[in-house]
Design a protein around this motif. Structure first.
Motif, short mmCIF file in Angstrom:
data_model
loop_
_atom_site.label_atom_id
_atom_site.label_comp_id
_atom_site.label_asym_id
_atom_site.label_seq_id
_atom_site.Cartn_x
_atom_site.Cartn_y
_atom_site.Cartn_z
N PRO A 287 0.82 -1.22 0.00
CA PRO A 287 0.00 0.00 0.00
C PRO A 287 0.85 1.28 0.00
CG PRO A 287 -0.83 -1.56 1.61
CD PRO A 287 0.47 -2.11 1.10
N GLU A 288 2.00 1.24 0.71
CA GLU A 288 2.86 2.42 0.76
C GLU A 288 3.43 2.74 -0.63
OE1 GLU A 288 3.69 -0.42 2.63
OE2 GLU A 288 2.49 0.21 4.34
N CYS A 289 3.94 1.73 -1.32
CA CYS A 289 4.50 1.96 -2.64
C CYS A 289 3.42 2.33 -3.65
CB CYS A 289 5.28 0.73 -3.12
SG CYS A 289 6.78 0.42 -2.16
N PHE A 290 2.23 1.74 -3.51
CA PHE A 290 1.13 2.11 -4.39
C PHE A 290 0.81 3.59 -4.23
CE2 PHE A 290 -3.29 2.92 -5.38
CZ PHE A 290 -3.38 2.39 -6.66
N ASP A 291 0.71 4.04 -2.96
CA ASP A 291 0.42 5.46 -2.72
C ASP A 291 1.51 6.36 -3.28
OD1 ASP A 291 -1.94 4.82 -1.47
OD2 ASP A 291 -1.13 4.99 0.56
N GLU A 292 2.76 5.92 -3.13
CA GLU A 292 3.88 6.73 -3.61
C GLU A 292 3.90 6.85 -5.13
OE1 GLU A 292 8.66 6.13 -3.74
OE2 GLU A 292 7.71 5.81 -1.78
N VAL A 293 3.58 5.77 -5.82
CA VAL A 293 3.75 5.74 -7.27
C VAL A 293 2.45 6.01 -8.04
CG1 VAL A 293 4.48 4.30 -9.23
CG2 VAL A 293 5.72 4.18 -7.06
N TYR A 294 1.35 5.40 -7.61
CA TYR A 294 0.13 5.42 -8.41
C TYR A 294 -1.02 6.27 -7.87
CZ TYR A 294 2.10 1.54 -11.07
OH TYR A 294 2.89 0.75 -11.85
N GLU B 105 -3.67 1.35 -20.41
CA GLU B 105 -2.41 2.09 -20.28
C GLU B 105 -1.28 1.14 -19.90
OE1 GLU B 105 -0.52 5.75 -17.62
OE2 GLU B 105 -2.47 4.95 -17.12
N VAL B 106 -0.13 1.32 -20.55
CA VAL B 106 1.07 0.58 -20.21
C VAL B 106 2.09 1.62 -19.77
CG1 VAL B 106 2.91 -0.92 -21.05
CG2 VAL B 106 0.58 -1.23 -21.89
N ASP B 107 2.43 1.59 -18.50
CA ASP B 107 3.35 2.58 -17.95
C ASP B 107 4.52 1.85 -17.32
OD1 ASP B 107 4.66 4.69 -16.77
OD2 ASP B 107 2.84 5.61 -15.97
N THR B 108 5.53 1.55 -18.14
CA THR B 108 6.67 0.79 -17.65
C THR B 108 7.49 1.60 -16.66
OG1 THR B 108 7.94 1.45 -19.59
CG2 THR B 108 6.85 -0.69 -19.68
N GLU B 109 7.55 2.90 -16.82
CA GLU B 109 8.34 3.73 -15.91
C GLU B 109 7.78 3.65 -14.49
OE1 GLU B 109 11.17 5.98 -14.23
OE2 GLU B 109 11.19 5.16 -16.27
N ARG B 110 6.49 3.78 -14.34
CA ARG B 110 5.91 3.69 -13.00
C ARG B 110 5.98 2.25 -12.46
NH1 ARG B 110 0.36 6.77 -12.33
NH2 ARG B 110 -0.17 5.65 -14.21
N GLY B 111 5.93 1.28 -13.35
CA GLY B 111 6.12 -0.11 -12.93
C GLY B 111 7.50 -0.31 -12.33
N ARG B 112 8.52 0.29 -12.97
CA ARG B 112 9.88 0.23 -12.44
C ARG B 112 9.98 0.96 -11.10
NH1 ARG B 112 11.64 1.99 -17.76
NH2 ARG B 112 11.88 0.12 -19.01
N GLN B 113 9.31 2.10 -11.01
CA GLN B 113 9.33 2.86 -9.75
C GLN B 113 8.69 2.04 -8.63
OE1 GLN B 113 7.28 6.49 -10.66
NE2 GLN B 113 9.03 7.40 -11.72
N PHE B 114 7.59 1.36 -8.93
CA PHE B 114 6.93 0.53 -7.93
C PHE B 114 7.86 -0.60 -7.48
CE2 PHE B 114 4.37 -2.96 -6.41
CZ PHE B 114 3.49 -2.33 -5.54
N SER B 115 8.50 -1.26 -8.44
CA SER B 115 9.42 -2.35 -8.10
C SER B 115 10.58 -1.84 -7.25
CB SER B 115 9.97 -3.01 -9.37
OG SER B 115 8.93 -3.63 -10.08
N CYS C 241 10.60 0.83 -5.29
CA CYS C 241 10.06 1.15 -3.98
C CYS C 241 9.89 -0.13 -3.16
CB CYS C 241 8.72 1.87 -4.14
SG CYS C 241 7.89 2.21 -2.57
N PHE C 242 9.36 -1.17 -3.79
CA PHE C 242 9.16 -2.43 -3.08
C PHE C 242 10.49 -3.01 -2.63
CE2 PHE C 242 8.87 -7.00 -2.77
CZ PHE C 242 7.83 -7.13 -1.87
N ARG C 243 11.50 -2.98 -3.50
CA ARG C 243 12.81 -3.51 -3.12
C ARG C 243 13.37 -2.79 -1.89
NH1 ARG C 243 14.05 -2.80 -8.61
NH2 ARG C 243 13.53 -4.68 -9.75
N LYS C 244 13.23 -1.45 -1.90
CA LYS C 244 13.73 -0.67 -0.76
C LYS C 244 12.98 -1.03 0.51
CE LYS C 244 15.14 3.23 -3.59
NZ LYS C 244 14.78 4.60 -4.02
N SER C 245 11.67 -1.10 0.44
CA SER C 245 10.90 -1.42 1.65
C SER C 245 11.16 -2.85 2.10
CB SER C 245 9.41 -1.18 1.43
OG SER C 245 8.87 -2.08 0.52
#
Length: 123
Positions: free
Chosen positions: A68-75, A84-94, A96-100
């Motif tokens: 939920p934290e990464c979703f709020d941060e990115v989306y 919509e295909v948004d690979t950039e935000r998909g990378r940002q989500f990944s 964010c998830f790796r960091k958390s």
């Protein structure tokens, strides 16, 4: 003499290619554990929480469920639209998830160390 030295070097290189496997996989870094956890959580979320949804609704539900934290941060500001295909935000989500995930793992290790240290002092 040069020709002989070149032939020796070539023979050495050829012997290395025979000895070493050609498709040796590189060492997996710390990301692989987080990536595996991301895939596991995505599969669990899609199977358990987001059943019955399809398309972007399922993807949005899965991202919310995974983190939920990464979703709020990115989306949260601009959700995914249908088709919509948004690979950039998909990378940002990944990312964010790796960091958390790393923070979670570091906290878990610190707690385990703390418990081991406490157990040693009580003996």
């Amino acid at each position: 003499m040069r020709l002989l030295r070149g032939a020796v070097v070539l023979a050495f290189l050829l012997s290395l290619t025979i000895i070493l496997p050609a498709n040796a996989a590189p060492k997996k870094g710390p990301r692989s554990n987080a990536d595996r956890e991301l895939r596991t959580r995505r599969n669990e979320c899609e199977k358990d929480v987001c059943t019955g949804l399809s398309g972007e609704g399922k993807m949005t539900c899965a991202y919310r469920c995974i983190s939920p934290e990464c979703f709020d941060e990115v989306y949260a500001k601009d959700e995914i639209e249908e088709g919509e295909v948004d690979t950039e935000r998909g990378r940002q989500f990944s990312s964010c998830f790796r960091k958390s995930h790393k923070k979670e793992q570091d906290a878990k290790l610190a707690e385990e160390r703390k418990q081991r240290a406490a157990a040693k002092t009580t003996k």
